[in-house]
Design a protein around this motif. Structure first.
Motif: not given
Length: 111
Positions: A11-26
């Motif tokens: 076994p090992y571990y997974a960190v799942i990061f889901t996101s919605t970005r704002t506009l622009g790279d910044n």
């Protein structure tokens, strides 16, 4: 990070990061590259995979050998600063999930 991460024995571990970005790279891409470079040098890091669509929805999955390794990365000072910047500038929302991977199965078409 566009390739399938080759992990070690389960076994090992997974960190799942889901996101919605704002506009622009910044400054997002630059800081993201630095965070990946730092994480990849940390003891216990096994790999990562990341995708983002045109509407700004994205998912990054990082793989770790232990919960302790994840906790050390979570409390890394530079990572903590990047997370604060994310809340202020880069994400309209996100979710983090941590899972134990009990089994995996890899396939590749022979050349």
């Amino acid at each position: 990070m566009s390739k399938i991460a080759r992990t070690l024995e389960t076994p090992y571990y997974a960190v799942i990061f889901t996101s919605t970005r704002t506009l622009g790279d910044n400054g997002y891409e630059n800081v993201g590259d630095k965070m990946f470079e730092m994480a990849s040098k940390q003891k216990g890091f096994l790999g990562a995979e990341s995708v983002r669509d045109e509407e700004g929805f994205g998912m990054t999955i990082s793989y770790w050998d232990s919960l302790e390794s994840i906790d050390i990365w979570r409390n890394n000072v530079s990572h903590m600063k990047a997370k604060e910047m994310g809340k202020k500038m880069w994400y309209s929302k996100y979710m983090i999930r941590i899972c134990k991977v009990e089994s995996d199965n890899y396939f590749e078409t022979p050349l």
